[in-house]
Design an enzyme around this catalytic site. Structure first.
Site, short mmCIF file in Angstrom:
data_model
loop_
_atom_site.label_atom_id
_atom_site.label_comp_id
_atom_site.label_asym_id
_atom_site.label_seq_id
_atom_site.Cartn_x
_atom_site.Cartn_y
_atom_site.Cartn_z
N ASP A 52 -22.07 -30.05 -65.92
CA ASP A 52 -21.50 -31.68 -66.39
C ASP A 52 -22.85 -32.16 -67.05
O ASP A 52 -24.83 -32.82 -65.83
CB ASP A 52 -21.74 -32.97 -65.62
CG ASP A 52 -20.30 -32.10 -65.29
OD1 ASP A 52 -19.40 -31.90 -65.87
OD2 ASP A 52 -19.71 -32.95 -63.86
N ASP A 75 -5.62 -32.37 -63.88
CA ASP A 75 -6.58 -32.64 -62.74
C ASP A 75 -5.58 -32.76 -61.74
O ASP A 75 -4.70 -33.49 -62.15
CB ASP A 75 -7.28 -34.06 -63.24
CG ASP A 75 -8.42 -34.48 -64.24
OD1 ASP A 75 -8.94 -33.63 -64.12
OD2 ASP A 75 -8.84 -35.60 -64.60
#
Lengths: 250, 192
Positions: free
Chosen positions: A130, A11
């Site tokens: 997702d 990230d």
């Protein structure tokens, strides 16, 4: 024989790694290029960088980072997060990213998948999905998982393929962070529903979870973040174990 | 001087970066003179065959590339364009390698994406590279096996993972993305 891929995910915010990697010296822990180089040397098959910068300044920093990564890294890497247009994708691909990953923008503007695939080839388009199980059905969630949709995961996977995606990255929100294994049933169903490669993400807590993933589904790759970053499982150890079980890895 | 052929195909920067890591400088160009004068020519590319050939013809690069006499390395789409014909857009290609390019039947996942081993490694490009090693592939079309094939990879069907004829070399996989093994292969080419 084609190998199952192991993919660490980093990230990124404003050009730095958000969750530092625990076993590296602190001054290097936030440096994406140093980490990428470390993972590539330890046998990672690909890398995924997920940008969570919210500002324009952060996005510019991301492009500079992609250029530096492309100079240093000798394995393929994907960049995702906040890609809204063909121009966004073009900038990252021309800066040296091998693939871009689309998420919410692909759901709101499905044609974006086709436009990028036509301009740069399907192999450069990863559609990240997702998903969350609600009342026994798996639905697509958007905006970092904060917003539900009425789209069934399987339907969106099929549609993304038809629109030109070269690969799917499926993250189970039910499993993500729980370290209790990947979502095997839905992963298996999606793999059977499409003919493009599928990467599974969310839930890796141990080496055994990768064994289950690769023996119980037809998935092409497994992605994880924290178990690699906190050295709970090292990539060389994981690959040695998978090899002893005749699971094809590099 | 090493020339990397510039055309409407993606990810040429990665090849240049890989050469830089090996200590070789290169230029990315579509200037016929610079390409003809180069000691080595790399013809890379990720993209679509018919639009790539159209671009090369418009620039007069098709004739230039075919007639090069120095070592040439085609990568991925570059290898496919060095064949005679591609099913992708029903394209007449450059015709160096005597075989044609077909689309994979989706009996397994397509694109063929990821790391795979080679069944034979019959070229000096593989000097110092063990037959156990893996290379990174990403493609939906493949060159059929023929007399010019120097390595075979087996995915859905056996296909040409690399080819060689006279001064023309080519790989379907991406050496620039194949870790240290790929760098060794590039180095072997640069030292020809």
């Amino acid at each position: 024989m084609l190998k199952k891929r192991i993919i660490p995910c980093l990230d990124i915010k404003d050009g730095r790694v958000v969750k530092g990697v625990q076993f590296l010296a602190l001054k290097e822990a936030g440096n994406p290029v140093a980490l990428a180089s470390f993972y590539s040397k330890s046998g990672a098959d690909e890398l995924v960088f997920l940008d969570i910068s919210a500002t324009l300044e952060g996005r510019k920093t991301l492009v500079d980072l992609v250029k530096r990564l492309s100079k240093e890294i000798n394995i393929p890497f994907t960049v995702g997060g906040g890609i809204q247009s063909v121009e966004d994708a073009q900038l990252l691909l021309q800066s040296g990213a091998d693939k871009v990953s689309l998420n919410s923008a692909a759901v709101s503007h499905p044609k974006l998948i086709t436009q990028i695939a036509e301009a740069f080839g399907s192999q450069s388009v990863v559609v990240a999905i997702d998903i969350k199980k609600v009342d026994n059905n798996w639905y697509v969630f958007v905006k970092g998982g904060t917003e539900s949709t009425e789209i069934l995961a399987i339907d969106w996977a099929r549609k993304a393929e038809a629109l030109g995606a070269g690969e799917l990255l499926i993250t189970s929100m039910n499993n993500d962070g729980a370290k209790d294994g990947f979502a095997l049933d839905i992963t298996r169903q999606i793999c059977q529903a499409v003919s493009i490669p599928v990467i599974a993400s969310g839930g890796a807590g141990s080496a055994n979870d990768f064994i289950d993933l690769f023996t119980k589904t037809e998935v092409s790759a497994g992605l994880a973040a924290s178990i690699f970053h906190f050295n709970e499982v090292s990539i060389p150890d994981l690959k040695t174990l998978l090899k002893t079980l005749n699971i094809p890895v590099r | 001087m090493i020339a990397i052929v510039k055309y409407n195909a993606g990810n040429i920067t990665s090849v240049q970066n890989a050469l830089e890591r090996l200590g070789y400088s290169s230029i990315v160009t579509d200037d016929p003179k610079l390409i003809q004068q180069a000691e080595k020519v790399i013809f890379p590319g990720v993209g679509e065959a018919s639009s790539a050939m159209q671009y090369l013809r418009a620039k007069g690069l098709d004739e230039i590339i075919k007639n090069l006499t120095q070592p040439v390395l085609g990568i991925c789409l570059g290898q496919q364009l060095l064949c005679q014909f591609s099913e992708e857009g029903n394209t007449e290609c450059l015709g160096i390698f005597e075989t044609s390019v077909k689309k994979f039947e989706p009996k397994l996942k397509v694109p063929h994406m990821g790391w795979n081993t080679l069944e034979t490694q019959n070229s000096e490009l593989y000097n110092g590279i063990s037959s156990e090693e893996n290379f990174y592939f990403v493609h939906s079309y493949y060159a059929e096996v023929c007399a010019d094939t120097s390595a075979v990879c087996n995915y859905i069907v056996p296909f040409s993972a690399s080819m060689q004829k006279d001064n023309f070399y080519a790989t379907q996989f991406h050496p620039e993305k194949s870790s240290t093994v790929g760098e060794q292969l590039l180095l072997n080419f640069l030292k020809l």
